[in-house]
Design a protein around this motif. Structure first.
Motif, PDB file in Angstrom:
ATOM      1  N   ILE A  48     -17.076  -9.465   5.417  1.00 13.43           N
ATOM      2  CA  ILE A  48     -16.144  -9.553   4.728  1.00 13.43           C
ATOM      3  C   ILE A  48     -15.105  -8.102   4.754  1.00 13.43           C
ATOM      4  CG2 ILE A  48     -15.408  -9.729   2.228  1.00 13.43           C
ATOM      5  CD1 ILE A  48     -17.744 -11.326   1.858  1.00 13.43           C
ATOM      6  N   ALA A  49     -15.834  -7.065   4.658  1.00 12.12           N
ATOM      7  CA  ALA A  49     -15.158  -5.728   4.777  1.00 12.12           C
ATOM      8  C   ALA A  49     -14.534  -5.717   5.947  1.00 12.12           C
ATOM      9  CB  ALA A  49     -16.152  -4.459   4.747  1.00 12.12           C
ATOM     10  N   VAL A  50     -14.995  -5.938   7.097  1.00 11.66           N
ATOM     11  CA  VAL A  50     -14.097  -6.020   8.520  1.00 11.66           C
ATOM     12  C   VAL A  50     -13.156  -6.950   8.331  1.00 11.66           C
ATOM     13  CG1 VAL A  50     -14.316  -6.260  10.659  1.00 11.66           C
ATOM     14  CG2 VAL A  50     -16.315  -5.170   9.715  1.00 11.66           C
ATOM     15  N   SER A  51     -13.035  -8.197   7.966  1.00 14.16           N
ATOM     16  CA  SER A  51     -12.130  -9.192   7.844  1.00 14.16           C
ATOM     17  C   SER A  51     -11.164  -8.742   7.033  1.00 14.16           C
ATOM     18  CB  SER A  51     -12.552 -10.611   7.388  1.00 14.16           C
ATOM     19  OG  SER A  51     -13.139 -10.619   6.215  1.00 14.16           O
ATOM     20  N   SER A  52     -11.272  -8.227   5.767  1.00 12.51           N
ATOM     21  CA  SER A  52     -10.267  -7.871   4.906  1.00 12.51           C
ATOM     22  C   SER A  52      -9.568  -6.537   5.177  1.00 12.51           C
ATOM     23  CB  SER A  52     -11.013  -7.454   3.332  1.00 12.51           C
ATOM     24  OG  SER A  52     -10.129  -7.029   2.677  1.00 12.51           O
ATOM     25  N   GLY A  53     -10.289  -6.014   5.718  1.00 15.19           N
ATOM     26  CA  GLY A  53      -9.512  -4.301   6.444  1.00 15.19           C
ATOM     27  C   GLY A  53      -8.759  -4.879   7.544  1.00 15.19           C
ATOM     28  N   ALA A  54      -9.368  -5.619   8.548  1.00 13.63           N
ATOM     29  CA  ALA A  54      -8.467  -6.019   9.629  1.00 13.63           C
ATOM     30  C   ALA A  54      -7.379  -6.592   9.484  1.00 13.63           C
ATOM     31  CB  ALA A  54      -9.478  -6.759  10.613  1.00 13.63           C
ATOM     32  N   VAL A  55      -7.179  -7.536   8.526  1.00 11.15           N
ATOM     33  CA  VAL A  55      -5.955  -8.226   8.231  1.00 11.15           C
ATOM     34  C   VAL A  55      -4.936  -7.450   7.608  1.00 11.15           C
ATOM     35  CG1 VAL A  55      -5.113  -9.982   6.515  1.00 11.15           C
ATOM     36  CG2 VAL A  55      -7.082 -10.546   7.882  1.00 11.15           C
ATOM     37  N   VAL A  56      -5.358  -6.410   6.838  1.00 18.15           N
ATOM     38  CA  VAL A  56      -4.571  -5.467   6.179  1.00 18.15           C
ATOM     39  C   VAL A  56      -4.020  -4.597   7.394  1.00 18.15           C
ATOM     40  CG1 VAL A  56      -4.286  -3.365   4.596  1.00 18.15           C
ATOM     41  CG2 VAL A  56      -5.504  -5.397   3.864  1.00 18.15           C
ATOM     42  N   TRP A  57      -4.710  -4.083   8.121  1.00 22.56           N
ATOM     43  CA  TRP A  57      -4.507  -3.201   9.295  1.00 22.56           C
ATOM     44  C   TRP A  57      -3.495  -4.016  10.265  1.00 22.56           C
ATOM     45  CZ3 TRP A  57      -4.451  -2.388  14.502  1.00 22.56           C
ATOM     46  CH2 TRP A  57      -4.429  -0.980  14.936  1.00 22.56           C
ATOM     47  N   PHE A  58      -3.543  -5.054  10.577  1.00 26.75           N
ATOM     48  CA  PHE A  58      -2.703  -5.475  11.569  1.00 26.75           C
ATOM     49  C   PHE A  58      -1.447  -6.343  10.855  1.00 26.75           C
ATOM     50  CE2 PHE A  58      -6.447  -6.338  14.094  1.00 26.75           C
ATOM     51  CZ  PHE A  58      -6.066  -5.985  15.330  1.00 26.75           C
ATOM     52  N   PHE A  59      -1.283  -6.955   9.556  1.00 28.84           N
ATOM     53  CA  PHE A  59      -0.276  -7.456   9.118  1.00 28.84           C
ATOM     54  C   PHE A  59       0.524  -6.799   7.937  1.00 28.84           C
ATOM     55  CE2 PHE A  59      -3.362 -10.759  10.975  1.00 28.84           C
ATOM     56  CZ  PHE A  59      -2.407 -11.252  11.901  1.00 28.84           C
ATOM     57  N   GLU A  60      -0.195  -5.749   7.186  1.00 30.78           N
ATOM     58  CA  GLU A  60       0.536  -4.936   6.339  1.00 30.78           C
ATOM     59  C   GLU A  60       1.822  -4.456   6.684  1.00 30.78           C
ATOM     60  OE1 GLU A  60       1.584  -4.889   3.020  1.00 30.78           O
ATOM     61  OE2 GLU A  60      -0.622  -4.839   2.490  1.00 30.78           O
ATOM     62  N   LYS A  61       3.017  -4.550   6.140  1.00 26.20           N
ATOM     63  CA  LYS A  61       4.081  -3.657   6.533  1.00 26.20           C
ATOM     64  C   LYS A  61       4.302  -2.511   5.798  1.00 26.20           C
ATOM     65  CE  LYS A  61       6.499  -8.235   6.872  1.00 26.20           C
ATOM     66  NZ  LYS A  61       7.795  -9.268   6.395  1.00 26.20           N
ATOM     67  N   GLY A  62       4.802  -1.458   6.679  1.00 20.96           N
ATOM     68  CA  GLY A  62       5.135  -0.336   5.958  1.00 20.96           C
ATOM     69  C   GLY A  62       4.105   0.438   5.914  1.00 20.96           C
ATOM     70  N   ASP A  63       4.336   1.629   5.497  1.00 23.14           N
ATOM     71  CA  ASP A  63       3.229   2.774   5.310  1.00 23.14           C
ATOM     72  C   ASP A  63       2.586   2.685   4.192  1.00 23.14           C
ATOM     73  OD1 ASP A  63       1.781   4.868   6.244  1.00 23.14           O
ATOM     74  OD2 ASP A  63       3.065   6.435   5.242  1.00 23.14           O
ATOM     75  N   VAL A  64       1.746   1.534   3.841  1.00 23.23           N
ATOM     76  CA  VAL A  64       0.981   1.064   2.633  1.00 23.23           C
ATOM     77  C   VAL A  64      -0.552   1.620   2.873  1.00 23.23           C
ATOM     78  CG1 VAL A  64       0.632  -0.504   1.230  1.00 23.23           C
ATOM     79  CG2 VAL A  64       2.677  -0.782   2.087  1.00 23.23           C
ATOM     80  N   ALA A  65      -0.962   2.283   1.883  1.00 25.50           N
ATOM     81  CA  ALA A  65      -2.414   2.486   1.826  1.00 25.50           C
ATOM     82  C   ALA A  65      -3.181   1.566   0.952  1.00 25.50           C
ATOM     83  CB  ALA A  65      -2.533   4.022   1.219  1.00 25.50           C
ATOM     84  N   THR A  66      -4.203   1.129   1.397  1.00 25.74           N
ATOM     85  CA  THR A  66      -4.995   0.038   0.685  1.00 25.74           C
ATOM     86  C   THR A  66      -6.287   0.342   0.505  1.00 25.74           C
ATOM     87  OG1 THR A  66      -3.521  -1.976   1.618  1.00 25.74           O
ATOM     88  CG2 THR A  66      -5.873  -2.152   0.793  1.00 25.74           C
ATOM     89  N   VAL A  67      -7.048   0.636  -0.716  1.00 27.92           N
ATOM     90  CA  VAL A  67      -8.310   0.474  -0.988  1.00 27.92           C
ATOM     91  C   VAL A  67      -8.475  -0.353  -2.151  1.00 27.92           C
ATOM     92  CG1 VAL A  67      -8.179   3.241  -0.438  1.00 27.92           C
ATOM     93  CG2 VAL A  67      -7.782   2.263  -2.647  1.00 27.92           C
ATOM     94  N   GLY A  68      -9.998  -0.482  -2.484  1.00 23.61           N
ATOM     95  CA  GLY A  68     -10.379  -1.348  -3.504  1.00 23.61           C
ATOM     96  C   GLY A  68     -11.311  -2.460  -3.015  1.00 23.61           C
ATOM     97  N   ALA A  69     -12.241  -2.563  -3.929  1.00 27.17           N
ATOM     98  CA  ALA A  69     -13.289  -3.908  -3.851  1.00 27.17           C
ATOM     99  C   ALA A  69     -12.953  -5.390  -4.034  1.00 27.17           C
ATOM    100  CB  ALA A  69     -14.318  -3.575  -4.846  1.00 27.17           C
ATOM    101  N   SER A  70     -11.716  -5.625  -4.188  1.00 24.41           N
ATOM    102  CA  SER A  70     -10.934  -6.855  -4.319  1.00 24.41           C
ATOM    103  C   SER A  70     -11.306  -7.751  -3.146  1.00 24.41           C
ATOM    104  CB  SER A  70      -9.593  -6.922  -4.861  1.00 24.41           C
ATOM    105  OG  SER A  70      -8.871  -6.249  -3.897  1.00 24.41           O
TER     106      SER A  70
END
Length: 234
Positions: free
Chosen positions: A110-132
């Motif tokens: 889950i950690a890998v899939s959640s982080g990978a989706v953010v890394w590949f598809f998030e737009k802009g210089d957005v920093a993402t953390v959290g257990a959600s």
């Protein structure tokens, strides 16, 4: 193991004693995980959230790829961690009580899939953390696990959890302000994938010809009655 060859019997413990033992393990695993998250938060807040800034996942930034495994432990403020703690414990416990080793593998996925989706598809210089992302992954896993394992009790738990917390899906779609809906969606997809990958795999019988039912043949209704009786509900 009593109902190990019954149609609806799933992985993990089947007797009340085994279920209680696994539930204790799941409780201490989740208590430990939550304690770690809060200890990290204390250090993070003391350092003015430098840990969150330095170990957040940023889309397209190769340097932040290792932080995919660290970011779920970090939060931006006290309100952030407080809102995540309850759901993390509840869904994590339900995901872990059928087997701690399976739960650890699920958490990594889950950690890998959640982080990978953010890394590949998030737009802009957005920093993402959290257990959600973990929360959504555990939620998805709990909802469908019983179907893949063909375990009736877990299926009923999944139906109740899905019906009770379906509103969570509203923050896994685009347009929700202030949250990483991509992280939520990636975690949910990881949980669903984990339910399939970590499902109970029964050996295929050599003879695929249906066997006639006999008095000794386990029946779904009889298996359900035995499960409910073991849990003290009958």
């Amino acid at each position: 193991m009593g109902t190990s060859n019954a149609r609806w019997a799933g992985p993990g413990p089947t007797s009340p004693e085994e279920m209680i033992a696994e539930a204790r393990k799941a409780f201490f695993v989740m208590f430990t995980l939550l304690a770690v998250v809060w200890l990290v938060q204390l250090a993070n807040a003391a350092g003015h959230y430098a840990l969150s800034r330095h170990h957040a996942v940023v889309s397209g930034d190769v340097r932040t790829l290792p932080d995919i495994l660290v970011a779920p432990l970090l939060h931006w403020n006290w309100a952030h961690i407080e809102s995540n703690s309850g759901p993390l414990f509840v869904f994590g416990f339900l995901a872990a009580y059928r087997g701690v080793l399976r739960f650890l593998a699920l958490t990594l996925l889950i950690a890998v899939s959640s982080g990978a989706v953010v890394w590949f598809f998030e737009k802009g210089d957005v920093a993402t953390v959290g257990a959600s992302g973990l929360i959504f992954g555990y939620f998805g896993y709990v909802v469908v696990r019983g179907l893949f394992d063909r375990h009736l009790i877990d299926t009923l738990i999944g139906i109740v959890m899905g019906a009770s917390f379906a509103y969570l899906l509203t923050v896994a779609v685009p347009g929700t302000p202030g949250v990483s809906w991509l992280g939520h969606l990636g975690g949910l997809l990881g949980g669903l994938l984990g339910a399939w990958l970590l499902r109970n795999r029964r050996p295929r019988p050599d003879d695929r010809t249906p066997r006639p039912l006999t008095d000794a043949t386990p029946r779904p209704r009889a298996a359900l009655h035995k499960e409910l009786d073991d849990l003290g509900l009958l």
